[in-house]
Design a protein around this motif. Structure first.
Motif, PDB file in Angstrom:
ATOM      1  N   THR A 151     -18.711 -26.149   1.433  1.00 11.48           N
ATOM      2  CA  THR A 151     -17.560 -25.575   2.111  1.00 11.48           C
ATOM      3  C   THR A 151     -17.341 -24.179   1.566  1.00 11.48           C
ATOM      4  OG1 THR A 151     -16.516 -27.737   2.373  1.00 11.48           O
ATOM      5  CG2 THR A 151     -15.088 -25.818   2.540  1.00 11.48           C
ATOM      6  N   ILE A 152     -17.214 -23.234   2.469  1.00 13.42           N
ATOM      7  CA  ILE A 152     -16.979 -21.849   2.080  1.00 13.42           C
ATOM      8  C   ILE A 152     -15.648 -21.401   2.675  1.00 13.42           C
ATOM      9  CG2 ILE A 152     -17.787 -19.473   2.265  1.00 13.42           C
ATOM     10  CD1 ILE A 152     -20.636 -20.655   2.531  1.00 13.42           C
ATOM     11  N   VAL A 153     -14.809 -20.854   1.825  1.00 11.30           N
ATOM     12  CA  VAL A 153     -13.532 -20.303   2.267  1.00 11.30           C
ATOM     13  C   VAL A 153     -13.539 -18.824   1.910  1.00 11.30           C
ATOM     14  CG1 VAL A 153     -11.033 -20.377   1.980  1.00 11.30           C
ATOM     15  CG2 VAL A 153     -12.356 -22.494   1.870  1.00 11.30           C
ATOM     16  N   ALA A 154     -13.280 -17.993   2.890  1.00 13.89           N
ATOM     17  CA  ALA A 154     -13.271 -16.551   2.654  1.00 13.89           C
ATOM     18  C   ALA A 154     -11.887 -15.997   2.943  1.00 13.89           C
ATOM     19  CB  ALA A 154     -14.304 -15.866   3.538  1.00 13.89           C
ATOM     20  N   ASN A 155     -11.409 -15.198   2.043  1.00 17.98           N
ATOM     21  CA  ASN A 155     -10.154 -14.470   2.251  1.00 17.98           C
ATOM     22  C   ASN A 155     -10.519 -13.006   2.435  1.00 17.98           C
ATOM     23  OD1 ASN A 155      -8.173 -16.590   1.854  1.00 17.98           O
ATOM     24  ND2 ASN A 155      -8.928 -16.646  -0.227  1.00 17.98           N
ATOM     25  N   GLU A 170     -14.583  -8.212  14.969  1.00 17.91           N
ATOM     26  CA  GLU A 170     -15.912  -8.407  14.390  1.00 17.91           C
ATOM     27  C   GLU A 170     -16.094  -9.848  13.913  1.00 17.91           C
ATOM     28  OE1 GLU A 170     -18.458  -6.213  14.531  1.00 17.91           O
ATOM     29  OE2 GLU A 170     -17.029  -5.065  15.724  1.00 17.91           O
ATOM     30  N   LEU A 171     -15.068 -10.431  13.343  1.00 18.74           N
ATOM     31  CA  LEU A 171     -15.160 -11.816  12.885  1.00 18.74           C
ATOM     32  C   LEU A 171     -15.291 -12.788  14.059  1.00 18.74           C
ATOM     33  CD1 LEU A 171     -12.578 -11.734   9.975  1.00 18.74           C
ATOM     34  CD2 LEU A 171     -15.058 -11.919   9.773  1.00 18.74           C
ATOM     35  N   PHE A 172     -14.586 -12.530  15.142  1.00 19.80           N
ATOM     36  CA  PHE A 172     -14.693 -13.395  16.317  1.00 19.80           C
ATOM     37  C   PHE A 172     -16.109 -13.389  16.884  1.00 19.80           C
ATOM     38  CE2 PHE A 172      -9.989 -13.431  16.715  1.00 19.80           C
ATOM     39  CZ  PHE A 172      -9.825 -14.795  16.864  1.00 19.80           C
ATOM     40  N   LYS A 173     -16.824 -12.275  16.732  1.00 17.86           N
ATOM     41  CA  LYS A 173     -18.204 -12.202  17.209  1.00 17.86           C
ATOM     42  C   LYS A 173     -19.121 -13.171  16.467  1.00 17.86           C
ATOM     43  CE  LYS A 173     -18.073  -7.295  18.424  1.00 17.86           C
ATOM     44  NZ  LYS A 173     -18.641  -5.975  18.082  1.00 17.86           N
ATOM     45  N   LEU A 174     -18.738 -13.572  15.271  1.00 15.27           N
ATOM     46  CA  LEU A 174     -19.573 -14.453  14.452  1.00 15.27           C
ATOM     47  C   LEU A 174     -19.412 -15.933  14.783  1.00 15.27           C
ATOM     48  CD1 LEU A 174     -18.964 -12.802  10.965  1.00 15.27           C
ATOM     49  CD2 LEU A 174     -20.910 -12.459  12.498  1.00 15.27           C
ATOM     50  N   THR A 224     -19.588 -17.973  17.594  1.00 20.24           N
ATOM     51  CA  THR A 224     -20.608 -18.671  18.377  1.00 20.24           C
ATOM     52  C   THR A 224     -21.923 -18.767  17.618  1.00 20.24           C
ATOM     53  OG1 THR A 224     -19.581 -17.947  20.427  1.00 20.24           O
ATOM     54  CG2 THR A 224     -21.856 -18.692  20.564  1.00 20.24           C
ATOM     55  N   MET A 225     -22.337 -17.673  17.012  1.00 16.68           N
ATOM     56  CA  MET A 225     -23.598 -17.645  16.281  1.00 16.68           C
ATOM     57  C   MET A 225     -23.562 -18.624  15.096  1.00 16.68           C
ATOM     58  SD  MET A 225     -25.600 -14.381  14.557  1.00 16.68           S
ATOM     59  CE  MET A 225     -24.050 -13.696  14.029  1.00 16.68           C
ATOM     60  N   THR A 226     -22.463 -18.635  14.373  1.00 14.47           N
ATOM     61  CA  THR A 226     -22.355 -19.506  13.204  1.00 14.47           C
ATOM     62  C   THR A 226     -22.314 -20.974  13.617  1.00 14.47           C
ATOM     63  OG1 THR A 226     -21.180 -17.776  12.009  1.00 14.47           O
ATOM     64  CG2 THR A 226     -20.989 -20.011  11.146  1.00 14.47           C
ATOM     65  N   ASN A 240     -18.532 -27.455  11.031  1.00 17.27           N
ATOM     66  CA  ASN A 240     -17.271 -26.931  11.503  1.00 17.27           C
ATOM     67  C   ASN A 240     -17.157 -25.467  11.111  1.00 17.27           C
ATOM     68  OD1 ASN A 240     -14.687 -27.030  12.648  1.00 17.27           O
ATOM     69  ND2 ASN A 240     -13.718 -27.511  10.704  1.00 17.27           N
ATOM     70  N   TYR A 241     -16.535 -24.679  11.968  1.00 12.59           N
ATOM     71  CA  TYR A 241     -16.289 -23.272  11.668  1.00 12.59           C
ATOM     72  C   TYR A 241     -14.937 -22.936  12.269  1.00 12.59           C
ATOM     73  CZ  TYR A 241     -16.942 -18.205  11.429  1.00 12.59           C
ATOM     74  OH  TYR A 241     -16.806 -16.869  11.151  1.00 12.59           O
ATOM     75  N   GLU A 242     -13.988 -22.547  11.434  1.00  7.76           N
ATOM     76  CA  GLU A 242     -12.647 -22.192  11.906  1.00  7.76           C
ATOM     77  C   GLU A 242     -12.331 -20.780  11.513  1.00  7.76           C
ATOM     78  OE1 GLU A 242      -9.568 -24.988  10.944  1.00  7.76           O
ATOM     79  OE2 GLU A 242     -10.993 -26.605  10.904  1.00  7.76           O
TER      80      GLU A 242
END
Length: 41
Positions: free
Chosen positions: A5-9, A23-27, A29-31, A39-41
């Motif tokens: 699990t990775i959490v990024a602030n 830019e984050l929203f672009k990631l 679908t790919m992720t 899961n990716y939120e």
């Protein structure tokens, strides 16, 4: 399989918030399409 699990602030300058969000929203679908992504939120 090991789960990770990775959490990024991410902090953006006030005048760059919209750009960073875009830019984050672009990631998303790919992720989500990566093998093993649960899961990716």
């Amino acid at each position: 399989m090991t789960q990770l699990t990775i959490v990024a602030n991410i902090k953006a300058q006030p005048d760059q918030i919209d750009l960073v969000k875009a830019e984050l929203f672009k990631l998303i679908t790919m992720t989500r399409s990566e093998l093993g992504c649960i899961n990716y939120e």
